[in-house]
Design a protein around this motif. Structure first.
Motif, mmCIF file in Angstrom:
data_model
loop_
_atom_site.group_PDB
_atom_site.id
_atom_site.type_symbol
_atom_site.label_atom_id
_atom_site.label_comp_id
_atom_site.label_asym_id
_atom_site.label_seq_id
_atom_site.Cartn_x
_atom_site.Cartn_y
_atom_site.Cartn_z
ATOM 1 N N MET A 221 31.194 30.200 14.396
ATOM 2 C CA MET A 221 29.867 29.807 14.881
ATOM 3 C C MET A 221 29.955 28.711 15.943
ATOM 4 N N ASP A 222 28.946 28.694 16.820
ATOM 5 C CA ASP A 222 28.799 27.618 17.790
ATOM 6 C C ASP A 222 27.932 26.539 17.141
ATOM 7 N N LYS A 223 28.566 25.458 16.742
ATOM 8 C CA LYS A 223 27.861 24.423 15.993
ATOM 9 C C LYS A 223 27.316 23.315 16.883
ATOM 10 N N GLU B 192 33.248 33.716 9.548
ATOM 11 C CA GLU B 192 32.001 33.737 10.321
ATOM 12 C C GLU B 192 31.510 32.314 10.610
ATOM 13 N N ILE B 193 31.593 31.447 9.623
ATOM 14 C CA ILE B 193 31.180 30.053 9.821
ATOM 15 C C ILE B 193 32.105 29.360 10.810
#
Length: 106
Positions: free
Chosen positions: A57-59, A53-54
């Motif tokens: 992610m769109d960071k 999930e991490i």
């Protein structure tokens, strides 16, 4: 006697290069336990799902503090997964020191 010392020195030096090949494994292969995926414990599966999930992610829109918190979380999860194996790890230097101490004491 000198021949035995030479052979022992060559043996220790040759053994110091062997563990370096084990470091070439990828991180994902060390995170997943061996065996059937059905045998994965629930807490390990939850941690692996959180890592995925991490990763998804769109960071780009996160602040530096949020990114830092995610990095800390990923490190903590990977450490807990790695420590869950219950193995004993010795570095090459520690093995050489142990062998030298055994030689000196015996």
């Amino acid at each position: 006697m000198k021949k035995a010392t030479l052979y022992l020195l060559v043996f220790v030096m040759s053994m110091s290069f062997i563990p370096q090949t084990a470091l070439g494994a990828s991180v994902e292969s060390t995170l997943l336990p061996n065996g059937d995926p059905k045998e994965v414990p629930v807490e390990v599966k939850a941690q692996l799902d959180r890592l995925n999930e991490i990763k998804a992610m769109d960071k780009s829109k996160m602040t530096a503090a949020e990114k830092k918190a995610l990095r800390k979380e990923v490190k903590a999860i990977k450490t807990s997964l790695r420590d869950g194996n219950g193995g004993i790890y010795l570095s090459v230097g520690a093995i050489i020191i142990i062998i030298l101490l055994l030689i000196l004491l015996l």
